[in-house]
Design a protein around this motif. Structure first.
Motif, mmCIF file in Angstrom:
data_model
loop_
_atom_site.group_PDB
_atom_site.id
_atom_site.type_symbol
_atom_site.label_atom_id
_atom_site.label_comp_id
_atom_site.label_asym_id
_atom_site.label_seq_id
_atom_site.Cartn_x
_atom_site.Cartn_y
_atom_site.Cartn_z
ATOM 1 N N MET A 16 1.022 -0.926 0.393
ATOM 2 C CA MET A 16 0.467 -0.367 0.040
ATOM 3 C C MET A 16 1.130 1.394 -0.403
ATOM 4 O O MET A 16 0.550 2.589 -0.693
ATOM 5 C CB MET A 16 -0.459 -0.083 1.005
ATOM 6 C CG MET A 16 -1.944 -1.062 1.026
ATOM 7 S SD MET A 16 -2.967 -1.107 -0.225
ATOM 8 C CE MET A 16 -3.794 0.712 -0.524
ATOM 9 N N ARG A 17 1.795 1.264 0.233
ATOM 10 C CA ARG A 17 2.778 2.486 0.685
ATOM 11 C C ARG A 17 3.663 2.673 -0.618
ATOM 12 O O ARG A 17 3.950 3.510 -1.166
ATOM 13 C CB ARG A 17 4.122 2.216 1.603
ATOM 14 C CG ARG A 17 3.374 2.589 2.790
ATOM 15 C CD ARG A 17 4.439 2.810 4.204
ATOM 16 N NE ARG A 17 4.728 1.326 4.430
ATOM 17 C CZ ARG A 17 5.616 0.518 4.543
ATOM 18 N NH1 ARG A 17 3.988 0.517 6.055
ATOM 19 N NH2 ARG A 17 5.433 -0.651 5.236
ATOM 20 N N ASN A 20 0.721 3.681 -2.728
ATOM 21 C CA ASN A 20 0.407 5.647 -2.059
ATOM 22 C C ASN A 20 1.921 6.237 -2.828
ATOM 23 O O ASN A 20 1.297 7.699 -3.118
ATOM 24 C CB ASN A 20 0.833 5.491 -1.238
ATOM 25 C CG ASN A 20 -0.266 6.753 -0.568
ATOM 26 O OD1 ASN A 20 -0.475 7.537 -1.355
ATOM 27 N ND2 ASN A 20 0.440 7.740 0.818
ATOM 28 N N SER A 23 0.302 7.327 -6.274
ATOM 29 C CA SER A 23 -1.576 7.552 -6.091
ATOM 30 C C SER A 23 -0.721 9.009 -5.927
ATOM 31 O O SER A 23 -2.603 10.377 -5.943
ATOM 32 C CB SER A 23 -2.556 6.594 -5.539
ATOM 33 O OG SER A 23 -2.039 6.969 -4.178
ATOM 34 N N ARG A 24 -0.515 9.440 -4.777
ATOM 35 C CA ARG A 24 -0.253 11.072 -4.257
ATOM 36 C C ARG A 24 -0.601 12.008 -5.213
ATOM 37 O O ARG A 24 0.095 13.158 -5.132
ATOM 38 C CB ARG A 24 0.485 11.028 -3.516
ATOM 39 C CG ARG A 24 0.902 12.060 -1.977
ATOM 40 C CD ARG A 24 1.855 12.160 -1.290
ATOM 41 N NE ARG A 24 2.355 10.179 -0.416
ATOM 42 C CZ ARG A 24 2.923 10.251 0.191
ATOM 43 N NH1 ARG A 24 3.790 10.901 -0.101
ATOM 44 N NH2 ARG A 24 3.093 8.659 0.307
ATOM 45 N N GLU A 60 10.668 8.429 -3.243
ATOM 46 C CA GLU A 60 9.697 7.864 -1.928
ATOM 47 C C GLU A 60 9.879 6.964 -2.186
ATOM 48 O O GLU A 60 9.943 5.920 -0.868
ATOM 49 C CB GLU A 60 8.957 8.069 -3.033
ATOM 50 C CG GLU A 60 7.362 7.999 -1.517
ATOM 51 C CD GLU A 60 6.081 8.302 -1.939
ATOM 52 O OE1 GLU A 60 5.409 8.266 -1.486
ATOM 53 O OE2 GLU A 60 6.343 9.400 -2.749
ATOM 54 N N TRP A 61 10.063 5.437 -2.964
ATOM 55 C CA TRP A 61 9.732 3.548 -2.316
ATOM 56 C C TRP A 61 11.271 3.481 -1.493
ATOM 57 O O TRP A 61 10.988 2.389 -1.054
ATOM 58 C CB TRP A 61 9.987 3.100 -4.434
ATOM 59 C CG TRP A 61 8.765 3.492 -4.568
ATOM 60 C CD1 TRP A 61 7.043 3.845 -4.094
ATOM 61 C CD2 TRP A 61 7.778 3.554 -5.885
ATOM 62 N NE1 TRP A 61 6.550 3.338 -4.999
ATOM 63 C CE2 TRP A 61 7.090 3.185 -6.425
ATOM 64 C CE3 TRP A 61 8.727 3.305 -7.248
ATOM 65 C CZ2 TRP A 61 6.016 3.435 -7.438
ATOM 66 C CZ3 TRP A 61 8.429 3.496 -8.547
ATOM 67 C CH2 TRP A 61 6.705 3.434 -8.022
#
Length: 100
Positions: A16-17, A20, A23-24, A60-61
């Motif tokens: 989910m992270r 996200n 999607s963010r 981010e990942w």
């Protein structure tokens, strides 16, 4: 279009992270495929992104503790040569046609 291949340890909330992050930024998820890969798991995301967004997504990942590796490349059109939807799945259900 870019295909991102992300290997991760399957702990609670990791997938989910990862999702996200896309999607963010309001990026369209053209394709998402998650599967077990040896001891870990792998998700493949197909996104339409520019170079700046690629760098942001990588940062981010990699900031997610359970992400092991992030790789990317151009999305292959050959992946879409198989039947979509899969055989046996009807997209012409009565409920779908009633909404149209």
């Amino acid at each position: 279009m870019n295909a991102f291949h992300i290997r991760y340890r399957n702990t609670q909330g990791t997938l989910m992270r990862i999702l996200n992050g896309a999607s963010r930024r309001a990026l369209d998820l053209h394709s998402v495929h998650a599967e077990a890969a040896e001891r870990d798991h792998q998700v493949t995301l197909v996104l339409d992104v520019n170079q700046k967004q690629v760098g942001q997504l990588y940062r981010e990942w990699y900031a997610i503790p359970d992400v092991i590796h992030v790789g990317s490349g151009p999305a292959q059109a050959a992946e879409w040569n198989s039947s979509h939807p899969p055989a046996g799945v009807s997209i012409d259900s009565p409920r779908a046609s009633a909404r149209a």
